[in-house]
Design a protein around this motif. Structure first.
Motif, mmCIF file in Angstrom:
data_model
loop_
_atom_site.group_PDB
_atom_site.id
_atom_site.type_symbol
_atom_site.label_atom_id
_atom_site.label_comp_id
_atom_site.label_asym_id
_atom_site.label_seq_id
_atom_site.Cartn_x
_atom_site.Cartn_y
_atom_site.Cartn_z
ATOM 1 N N LEU A 289 40.496 48.133 33.766
ATOM 2 C CA LEU A 289 41.580 47.821 34.695
ATOM 3 C C LEU A 289 42.912 47.953 33.987
ATOM 4 C CD1 LEU A 289 40.500 44.585 36.604
ATOM 5 C CD2 LEU A 289 41.029 46.800 37.572
ATOM 6 N N PRO A 290 43.973 48.241 34.731
ATOM 7 C CA PRO A 290 45.294 48.158 34.131
ATOM 8 C C PRO A 290 45.534 46.716 33.662
ATOM 9 C CG PRO A 290 45.392 49.243 36.271
ATOM 10 C CD PRO A 290 44.016 48.675 36.125
ATOM 11 N N PRO A 291 46.467 46.506 32.755
ATOM 12 C CA PRO A 291 46.736 45.142 32.289
ATOM 13 C C PRO A 291 47.248 44.252 33.431
ATOM 14 C CG PRO A 291 48.301 46.712 31.331
ATOM 15 C CD PRO A 291 47.298 47.504 32.117
ATOM 16 N N PRO A 292 46.995 42.931 33.343
ATOM 17 C CA PRO A 292 47.377 42.013 34.428
ATOM 18 C C PRO A 292 48.859 42.064 34.820
ATOM 19 C CG PRO A 292 45.976 40.887 32.849
ATOM 20 C CD PRO A 292 46.283 42.239 32.265
ATOM 21 N N GLN B 51 50.538 44.587 35.316
ATOM 22 C CA GLN B 51 50.731 45.725 36.221
ATOM 23 C C GLN B 51 49.974 45.463 37.522
ATOM 24 O OE1 GLN B 51 49.819 49.464 34.313
ATOM 25 N NE2 GLN B 51 51.045 48.973 32.516
ATOM 26 N N ALA B 52 50.355 44.402 38.201
ATOM 27 C CA ALA B 52 49.623 43.922 39.378
ATOM 28 C C ALA B 52 49.521 44.967 40.491
ATOM 29 C CB ALA B 52 50.259 42.640 39.901
ATOM 30 N N ALA B 53 50.562 45.730 40.715
ATOM 31 C CA ALA B 53 50.504 46.749 41.773
ATOM 32 C C ALA B 53 49.451 47.808 41.445
ATOM 33 C CB ALA B 53 51.874 47.389 41.972
ATOM 34 N N ARG B 54 49.397 48.232 40.190
ATOM 35 C CA ARG B 54 48.373 49.211 39.781
ATOM 36 C C ARG B 54 46.986 48.606 39.872
ATOM 37 N NH1 ARG B 54 48.359 51.469 34.509
ATOM 38 N NH2 ARG B 54 46.760 52.837 35.340
ATOM 39 N N VAL C 79 47.282 39.530 44.410
ATOM 40 C CA VAL C 79 46.370 40.012 43.380
ATOM 41 C C VAL C 79 45.882 38.812 42.573
ATOM 42 C CG1 VAL C 79 46.183 41.442 41.292
ATOM 43 C CG2 VAL C 79 47.563 42.228 43.232
ATOM 44 N N LEU C 80 44.580 38.690 42.442
ATOM 45 C CA LEU C 80 43.992 37.664 41.591
ATOM 46 C C LEU C 80 43.128 38.391 40.565
ATOM 47 C CD1 LEU C 80 43.793 34.682 40.969
ATOM 48 C CD2 LEU C 80 41.886 34.530 42.558
ATOM 49 N N ASP C 81 43.683 38.549 39.360
ATOM 50 C CA ASP C 81 42.991 39.303 38.311
ATOM 51 C C ASP C 81 43.041 38.609 36.957
ATOM 52 O OD1 ASP C 81 45.701 39.694 37.812
ATOM 53 O OD2 ASP C 81 45.447 41.794 37.238
ATOM 54 N N TYR C 82 43.568 37.380 36.939
ATOM 55 C CA TYR C 82 43.693 36.635 35.694
ATOM 56 C C TYR C 82 43.887 35.170 36.040
ATOM 57 C CZ TYR C 82 44.645 36.346 30.697
ATOM 58 O OH TYR C 82 44.546 36.086 29.361
#
Length: 188
Positions: free
Chosen positions: A21-24, A26-29, A168-171
């Motif tokens: 995944l892109p780094p956190p 970079q939420a849009a990516r 976005v929930l990625d972290y």
């Protein structure tokens, strides 16, 4: 210059192949990559069904933002629906999660773990116009070929999720807000 572009394309393909995944930050990516990685999502609306009318209702729907493969996603979630699935109104939320991909199992992430990234879109479901129907059809049928053989008497139509808000929930630490403008301006 051509060598630099080729190196960038090969790097992006390698990143996608590894399932990274892109780094956190970079939420849009992240949102674009997660949507493009997913084949289905949970669509939540207000039910129009007798006995449930006006109550929250969620169901799983196949979706696509473009043919599989890195860099092929438009970011627009397309759906194949019937009038039987119409809500009280067009307002809805759509959640997609990497839990449906090998990514979370590979990393031993529980589906609720924020590191098993999921995206929540808010907006509305709208039928696509005739000029966009060919794009929606290609996007959906490239990922879900059996759709072409579904019963014609169900009056299927192509729709898209018109995005107004993105979370976005990625972290760990809570949701990140991404505007539709930010979302559509980045490449996955």
């Amino acid at each position: 210059m051509a060598a630099v572009l080729l190196l960038l394309l090969l790097s992006a393909a390698a990143l996608a192949a590894r399932g990274a995944l892109p780094p956190p930050e970079q939420a849009a990516r992240v949102a674009r990559v997660v949507l493009h990685s997913c084949d289905w999502g949970a669509l939540a609306t207000l039910s129009a069904q007798d006995g449930l009318r006006g109550h929250p209702f969620a169901n799983v729907f196949s979706l696509s933002d473009g043919a599989p493969g890195p860099g092929r996603g438009s970011g627009v979630p397309y759906l194949y629906l019937t009038d039987m699935e119409i809500s009280v109104n067009s307002n809805a939320s759509l959640t997609v999660s990497l839990a449906q991909t090998p990514y979370c199992k590979k990393h031993k992430y529980d589906p609720q773990n924020p590191l098993c990234a999921h995206i929540i879109f808010c907006g509305s479901v709208v039928k696509v116009n005739d000029s966009e129907a060919a794009i929606a059809k290609k996007a959906l049928f490239s990922r879900h070929p059996e759709m072409e053989s579904w019963p014609k008497d169900h009056n299927w139509f192509f729709a898209k999720f018109n995005i107004t808000n993105i979370w976005v929930l990625d972290y760990f630490g809570g949701l990140k807000i991404v505007t539709p403008e930010e979302y559509y301006s980045v490449k996955p």
